[in-house]
Each structure stands twice: as C-alpha cells, then as structure tokens.
Design a protein around this motif. Sequence first.
Motif, PDB file in Angstrom:
ATOM      1  N   ARG A 179       0.830  -1.212   0.000  1.00 11.98           N
ATOM      2  CA  ARG A 179       0.000   0.000   0.000  1.00 11.98           C
ATOM      3  C   ARG A 179       0.863   1.260   0.000  1.00 11.98           C
ATOM      4  NH1 ARG A 179      -2.984  -2.615   3.889  1.00 11.98           N
ATOM      5  NH2 ARG A 179      -2.088  -1.323   5.523  1.00 11.98           N
ATOM      6  N   GLN A 180       1.922   1.248   0.799  1.00 14.44           N
ATOM      7  CA  GLN A 180       2.806   2.413   0.865  1.00 14.44           C
ATOM      8  C   GLN A 180       3.548   2.619  -0.453  1.00 14.44           C
ATOM      9  OE1 GLN A 180       5.049   1.451   4.403  1.00 14.44           O
ATOM     10  NE2 GLN A 180       3.643   2.595   5.710  1.00 14.44           N
ATOM     11  N   ASP A 221       1.869   7.055  -6.627  1.00 13.44           N
ATOM     12  CA  ASP A 221       0.861   8.095  -6.910  1.00 13.44           C
ATOM     13  C   ASP A 221       1.395   9.486  -6.576  1.00 13.44           C
ATOM     14  OD1 ASP A 221      -0.922   6.157  -7.750  1.00 13.44           O
ATOM     15  OD2 ASP A 221      -2.014   6.083  -5.842  1.00 13.44           O
ATOM     16  N   LEU A 222       2.096   9.610  -5.468  1.00 12.88           N
ATOM     17  CA  LEU A 222       2.650  10.912  -5.068  1.00 12.88           C
ATOM     18  C   LEU A 222       3.711  11.388  -6.059  1.00 12.88           C
ATOM     19  CD1 LEU A 222       2.877  10.387  -1.205  1.00 12.88           C
ATOM     20  CD2 LEU A 222       1.326  11.936  -2.412  1.00 12.88           C
ATOM     21  N   VAL A 231       5.173  15.233 -10.537  1.00 13.61           N
ATOM     22  CA  VAL A 231       5.454  15.514 -11.948  1.00 13.61           C
ATOM     23  C   VAL A 231       4.405  16.477 -12.505  1.00 13.61           C
ATOM     24  CG1 VAL A 231       5.514  14.489 -14.267  1.00 13.61           C
ATOM     25  CG2 VAL A 231       6.694  13.360 -12.362  1.00 13.61           C
ATOM     26  N   ILE A 232       3.149  16.249 -12.195  1.00 12.69           N
ATOM     27  CA  ILE A 232       2.063  17.126 -12.657  1.00 12.69           C
ATOM     28  C   ILE A 232       2.247  18.535 -12.103  1.00 12.69           C
ATOM     29  CG2 ILE A 232      -0.433  17.568 -12.498  1.00 12.69           C
ATOM     30  CD1 ILE A 232      -0.751  14.432 -12.560  1.00 12.69           C
TER      31      ILE A 232
END
Length: 109
Positions: A87-88, A94-95, A100-101
């Motif tokens: 999960r981590q 995702d982070l 990047v975004i």
Amino acid sequence: MNTLPHMGELVKKRILEKKLSFAEVCRRINVKQPVMNGYFFSPTLQTSIIWKISIAIEHNLFADLIEKLPSNVQNANHTAFQQTIQRQEEEIKDLKKEIVIYKEILKNK
C-alpha cells in the motif's frame, strides 16, 4: 520438530563475536560473573535477561531466535506487513505522479 536453540550458547557466541569481555557485559547488566557463567550453560533464559543482554551487547538476540524458527512460523505475520508495504509503495508511486504534474503546472506559469 525443530530443536530449541541453546540460549546460553547463543548469548556467549554473540558476546565473543562483539569482542566484549564477559566482565564488561556483567557490569552493563549488573550481575556477577558466576551468574553470567550460569547463563552460558542454561538452554533457556528469561525474556528479561535476553532483553538486558541484547541492549548491553547492542545485538538483537530475539532476531537470532526468530531466524531459527521454521520458515512457515517466521512468515506467519509477514502477510500483513507485506500488505502495508505494498500500500505504501502504491501511495509513493501516486505521489510521484502528482509531483510531476505539479512541476509541469509550475513550469507552464
């Protein structure tokens, strides 16, 4: 059935590997040399003694015991731990995408 490890021998081995004198370890755990010698001959030791010696010699004797367990027993709690790690890792991925975004947004301003 697996053979119970001889705790006294394990303790003695670890102290010697750490190149500590028995007298120094005795001072650190506040026992006399004959008491320590008794530990070396004892196949089992109380948890509190293992705890104190582990701290005194800066070595996790409990981990040594775990390594001697059959693999199916060693890994009994492993599943929950692995799920937490997975999960981590997904959250980190995702982070990283979000970073990047955000960098792209800042660059375009």
